[in-house]
Design an enzyme around this catalytic site. Structure first.
Site, PDB file in Angstrom:
ATOM      1  N   TYR A 185       0.727  -1.726   0.110  1.00 34.43           N
ATOM      2  CA  TYR A 185      -0.110  -0.082   0.488  1.00 34.43           C
ATOM      3  C   TYR A 185       0.793   1.457  -0.192  1.00 34.43           C
ATOM      4  O   TYR A 185       1.137   2.204  -0.968  1.00 34.43           O
ATOM      5  CB  TYR A 185      -1.175   0.051   0.934  1.00 34.43           C
ATOM      6  CG  TYR A 185      -2.023   0.743   1.764  1.00 34.43           C
ATOM      7  CD1 TYR A 185      -2.814   1.549   0.294  1.00 34.43           C
ATOM      8  CD2 TYR A 185      -1.316   2.143   2.144  1.00 34.43           C
ATOM      9  CE1 TYR A 185      -3.809   2.176   0.521  1.00 34.43           C
ATOM     10  CE2 TYR A 185      -2.553   3.488   2.393  1.00 34.43           C
ATOM     11  CZ  TYR A 185      -4.256   3.306   1.462  1.00 34.43           C
ATOM     12  OH  TYR A 185      -4.584   4.523   1.454  1.00 34.43           O
ATOM     13  N   SER A 186       2.179   1.112   0.966  1.00 34.68           N
ATOM     14  CA  SER A 186       2.909   2.350   1.347  1.00 34.68           C
ATOM     15  C   SER A 186       3.933   2.072  -0.464  1.00 34.68           C
ATOM     16  O   SER A 186       3.739   4.108  -0.786  1.00 34.68           O
ATOM     17  CB  SER A 186       3.899   2.984   2.139  1.00 34.68           C
ATOM     18  OG  SER A 186       3.109   2.737   3.248  1.00 34.68           O
TER      19      SER A 186
END
Length: 269
Positions: free
Chosen positions: A161-162
Site C-alpha cells: 500500500y505504501s
C-alpha cells in the site's frame, strides 16, 4: 454549518471514491463551499445515499455516478457524466486506495494482488487526470488533488500500500510540473484518521495512537476535508507540487526528544 472563508461558487468537482470516509468528507466540504460535486463509488445504494445527504446539507447539486476507479470505461463515463450534468470540470480529487494484502511483508506478497493495487491506486489516478485534462482542464484550467498517506515517505508495515502511495506522490510532482500553469496538482498525506479503512489495518486503540501525536488526538475526516477545500480553492493559486502532511505533528515528533510518545509505525489514511 458555517461557511468557510473561501468560495467555490460556480465550480465543479469530481471526487472519486466518496461514499464514505475521507472522500465523503472532501465532497461535503467542497459542496458546502458552493461547488457542484459529482461523487463516485462502486456501491450504488451507499453512493446515492451519500449524494442525497450531502446535497441536503449544502443545498448544492450532487451527482452520484457508480464507477470503479480501476476500470477505464467507468472512469471515462464518470468524467463524461460530470461534464454533461454541470457543463465543466474544475476540480478532480482522487481518493481511491485499496489494500487487500493488509500488513503482509513485502517478501511474501502475492504479485497479482500488488498489480491490482497499483492499477487502482496509481493508474486509476493517472487515468482520471488524463480524462479531466482532455475533457476540460487543458483549455480552461483547474486543480487536481491526490490523497496519499504519510506512510508513503516513512516507515510502516503496509509494504504494498505504501509503495503505491509513494508512486502516487511521485506522479503528483510530475503532473504538477507538466500541467503548470493551467492546472495545479497537489496531494494530501493523512496519518491516522478515524475511518473504517484505518481500523481494518490497525488493531491499536485510538487512545494509544493519539498519545504518539503532539496534538494528542487522531485525525478526523473533516481535518482532511478542510485542507482539501483550501488546496483546491483560488486562495491556493500559487501552490502546486505540494504533498501536505495532515498528521497532528507526527512528522516532527520523531525529532522532538522531550515528548514521551510511543512509536506509531502504521500511518495510513
Amino acid at each position: 454549518m458555517e461557511r468557510p472563508p473561501w468560495s467555490l461558487d460556480g465550480r465543479v468537482a469530481l471526487v472519486a471514491s466518496a461514499s464514505r470516509g475521507i472522500g465523503r468528507a472532501i465532497a461535503q466540504e467542497l459542496s458546502q463551499c458552493g461547488a457542484r460535486v459529482a461523487i463516485t463509488a462502486r456501491n450504488s445504494p451507499a453512493l446515492e445515499q451519500a449524494a442525497e445527504e450531502i446535497q441536503k446539507q449544502s443545498g448544492n447539486p450532487v451527482l452520484a455516478v457508480a464507477a470503479h476507479s480501476r476500470k477505464e470505461q467507468e472512469r471515462r463515463a464518470a468524467v463524461d457524466k460530470t461534464v454533461d450534468a454541470f457543463g465543466r470540470l474544475d476540480m478532480l480529487v482522487y481518493n481511491t486506495g485499496i489494500n487487500p494484502v493488509g500488513t503482509t511483508p513485502a517478501i511474501d506478497l502475492d504479485l497479482d494482488s500488488v498489480r491490482r493495487m497499483f492499477d487502482t491506486n496509481v493508474l486509476g489516478a493517472l487515468g482520471y487526470a488524463q480524462l479531466a485534462w482532455h475533457a476540460w482542464m487543458e483549455e480552461h484550467g483547474g486543480s487536481i488533488l491526490m490523497i496519499t498517506t504519510v506512510g508513503a515517505s516513512g516507515t510502516c508495515r503496509l509494504a504494498a500500500y505504501s509503495a503505491t502511495k509513494a508512486a502516487l506522490q511521485r506522479l503528483t510532482l510530475d503532473l504538477a510540473d507538466q500541467l503548470a500553469p493551467k492546472v495545479r496538482v497537489n496531494a494530501l498525506a493523512p496519518a491516522f484518521v478515524q475511518t473504517s479503512f484505518m481500523d481494518s489495518v490497525s488493531e491499536m486503540p485510538h487512545s494509544t495512537v493519539a498519545a504518539s501525536y503532539p496534538m494528542n488526538r487522531v485525525g478526523e475526516v473533516a481535518d482532511v476535508g478542510h485542507a482539501a477545500a483550501f488546496l483546491l480553492s483560488p486562495q491556493a493559486s500559487w501552490i502546486t507540487g505540494t504533498v501536505l502532511p495532515i498528521d497532528g505533528g507526527k512528522s516532527v515528533a520523531t525529532i522532538t526528544h522531550d515528548r514521551a510518545h510511543p512509536p506509531m509505525d502504521r500511518p495510513v489514511h
